[in-house]
Scaffold this motif. Sequence first.
Motif, PDB file in Angstrom:
ATOM      1  N   LEU A   9     -11.047 -20.053  27.889  1.00 44.15           N
ATOM      2  CA  LEU A   9      -9.728 -19.983  28.509  1.00 44.15           C
ATOM      3  C   LEU A   9      -9.602 -18.656  29.242  1.00 44.15           C
ATOM      4  N   PHE A  10      -9.324 -18.718  30.545  1.00 47.64           N
ATOM      5  CA  PHE A  10      -9.082 -17.520  31.347  1.00 47.64           C
ATOM      6  C   PHE A  10      -7.573 -17.334  31.488  1.00 47.64           C
ATOM      7  N   LEU A  11      -7.107 -16.115  31.198  1.00 49.03           N
ATOM      8  CA  LEU A  11      -5.679 -15.814  31.240  1.00 49.03           C
ATOM      9  C   LEU A  11      -5.342 -14.820  32.337  1.00 49.03           C
ATOM     10  N   CYS A  12      -4.194 -15.024  32.924  1.00 49.59           N
ATOM     11  CA  CYS A  12      -3.620 -14.091  33.877  1.00 49.59           C
ATOM     12  C   CYS A  12      -2.107 -14.336  33.844  1.00 49.59           C
ATOM     13  N   THR A  13      -1.338 -13.349  34.166  1.00 46.56           N
ATOM     14  CA  THR A  13       0.109 -13.502  34.059  1.00 46.56           C
ATOM     15  C   THR A  13       0.609 -14.711  34.841  1.00 46.56           C
ATOM     16  N   GLY A  14       0.306 -14.775  36.139  1.00 45.67           N
ATOM     17  CA  GLY A  14       0.841 -15.839  36.984  1.00 45.67           C
ATOM     18  C   GLY A  14       0.011 -17.098  37.046  1.00 45.67           C
ATOM     19  N   ASN A  15      -1.245 -17.041  36.602  1.00 44.82           N
ATOM     20  CA  ASN A  15      -2.158 -18.184  36.662  1.00 44.82           C
ATOM     21  C   ASN A  15      -2.131 -18.837  38.045  1.00 44.82           C
ATOM     22  N   GLY A  40      -1.351 -18.930  32.157  1.00 47.62           N
ATOM     23  CA  GLY A  40      -0.684 -17.648  32.324  1.00 47.62           C
ATOM     24  C   GLY A  40       0.492 -17.496  31.384  1.00 47.62           C
ATOM     25  N   SER A  41       0.872 -16.238  31.153  1.00 47.01           N
ATOM     26  CA  SER A  41       2.025 -15.968  30.295  1.00 47.01           C
ATOM     27  C   SER A  41       3.329 -16.304  31.017  1.00 47.01           C
ATOM     28  N   ARG A  42       3.344 -16.094  32.322  1.00 48.28           N
ATOM     29  CA  ARG A  42       4.504 -16.439  33.148  1.00 48.28           C
ATOM     30  C   ARG A  42       3.990 -17.097  34.423  1.00 48.28           C
ATOM     31  N   ASN A  68       1.338 -22.731  31.667  1.00 47.07           N
ATOM     32  CA  ASN A  68       1.663 -21.748  30.646  1.00 47.07           C
ATOM     33  C   ASN A  68       0.622 -21.757  29.535  1.00 47.07           C
ATOM     34  N   TRP A  69       0.332 -20.559  29.024  1.00 50.01           N
ATOM     35  CA  TRP A  69      -0.666 -20.443  27.959  1.00 50.01           C
ATOM     36  C   TRP A  69      -0.200 -21.054  26.648  1.00 50.01           C
ATOM     37  N   ASP A  70       1.086 -21.316  26.496  1.00 50.53           N
ATOM     38  CA  ASP A  70       1.602 -21.919  25.260  1.00 50.53           C
ATOM     39  C   ASP A  70       0.937 -23.252  24.939  1.00 50.53           C
ATOM     40  N   GLN A  71       0.566 -24.008  25.959  1.00 51.24           N
ATOM     41  CA  GLN A  71      -0.042 -25.314  25.701  1.00 51.24           C
ATOM     42  C   GLN A  71      -1.414 -25.179  25.035  1.00 51.24           C
ATOM     43  N   PHE A  72      -2.040 -24.021  25.148  1.00 55.67           N
ATOM     44  CA  PHE A  72      -3.340 -23.804  24.515  1.00 55.67           C
ATOM     45  C   PHE A  72      -3.214 -23.181  23.125  1.00 55.67           C
ATOM     46  N   ALA A  73      -2.007 -22.723  22.787  1.00 63.19           N
ATOM     47  CA  ALA A  73      -1.763 -22.116  21.475  1.00 63.19           C
ATOM     48  C   ALA A  73      -1.005 -23.058  20.548  1.00 63.19           C
ATOM     49  N   ASP A  88      -4.758  -7.041  34.209  1.00 62.10           N
ATOM     50  CA  ASP A  88      -4.267  -6.005  33.307  1.00 62.10           C
ATOM     51  C   ASP A  88      -2.971  -6.397  32.618  1.00 62.10           C
ATOM     52  N   ASN A  89      -2.084  -7.079  33.307  1.00 65.11           N
ATOM     53  CA  ASN A  89      -0.806  -7.456  32.696  1.00 65.11           C
ATOM     54  C   ASN A  89      -1.003  -8.373  31.492  1.00 65.11           C
ATOM     55  N   ALA A  90      -1.811  -9.400  31.639  1.00 64.41           N
ATOM     56  CA  ALA A  90      -2.028 -10.337  30.540  1.00 64.41           C
ATOM     57  C   ALA A  90      -2.747  -9.666  29.377  1.00 64.41           C
ATOM     58  N   ALA A  91      -3.601  -8.696  29.683  1.00 60.92           N
ATOM     59  CA  ALA A  91      -4.333  -8.007  28.618  1.00 60.92           C
ATOM     60  C   ALA A  91      -3.394  -7.189  27.753  1.00 60.92           C
ATOM     61  N   GLY A  92      -2.331  -6.657  28.342  1.00 58.85           N
ATOM     62  CA  GLY A  92      -1.407  -5.820  27.595  1.00 58.85           C
ATOM     63  C   GLY A  92      -0.286  -6.589  26.935  1.00 58.85           C
ATOM     64  N   GLU A  93      -0.161  -7.855  27.240  1.00 56.50           N
ATOM     65  CA  GLU A  93       0.915  -8.661  26.676  1.00 56.50           C
ATOM     66  C   GLU A  93       0.569  -9.116  25.268  1.00 56.50           C
TER      67      GLU A  93
END
Length: 163
Positions: A9-15, A40-42, A68-73, A88-93
């Motif tokens: 799973l690759f994450l980024c804020t805006g995906n 993404g988180s948002r 949204n990343w919620d569907q994977f969690a 960087d944003n997703a890494a710090g969230e």
Amino acid sequence: MNQRVCNVLFLCTGNSARSIMAEALLNMLGEDRFRAFSAGSRPGGKVQPEAAELAQPLGYQERMRSKNWDQFAAAGAQEMDMVIAVCDNAAGESCPVWPGHPAVAHWGVPDPAAVDDSEDRRRRAFVSAFATLRRRVELLIALPLDKLDRLAAQGKLREIGEQ
């Protein structure tokens, strides 16, 4: 890790750009050894046109969308073997707890969508981000995952992010 398909799973804020390109790269270059996803988180709700254009030769399809990343969690979600933040944003969230306790790493890549001063500079930013992601995905594919446990894989993933 074993010989089965490795879910990443690759994450980024805006995906909308980096994570989408990484998903397309790994799905194409990883052939039948990897299955990539992105979220993404948002999420912004749309894929950046430049990202779609670069990913198209790699099999980008309309099913690749900003999500949204919620569907994977969520309970019952497909377990990931690896979760990689590409911005960087997703890494710090504060990330969700991922089912299956995957290896987690950060592969920070500058946001090409943030470049808006000229069409030429924006295009070069997308090409540069794509090249960085491709190099890192190729390094991931070269790892002997069947010989690495989760912690060793996580260490190798983090090393790739520093390249």
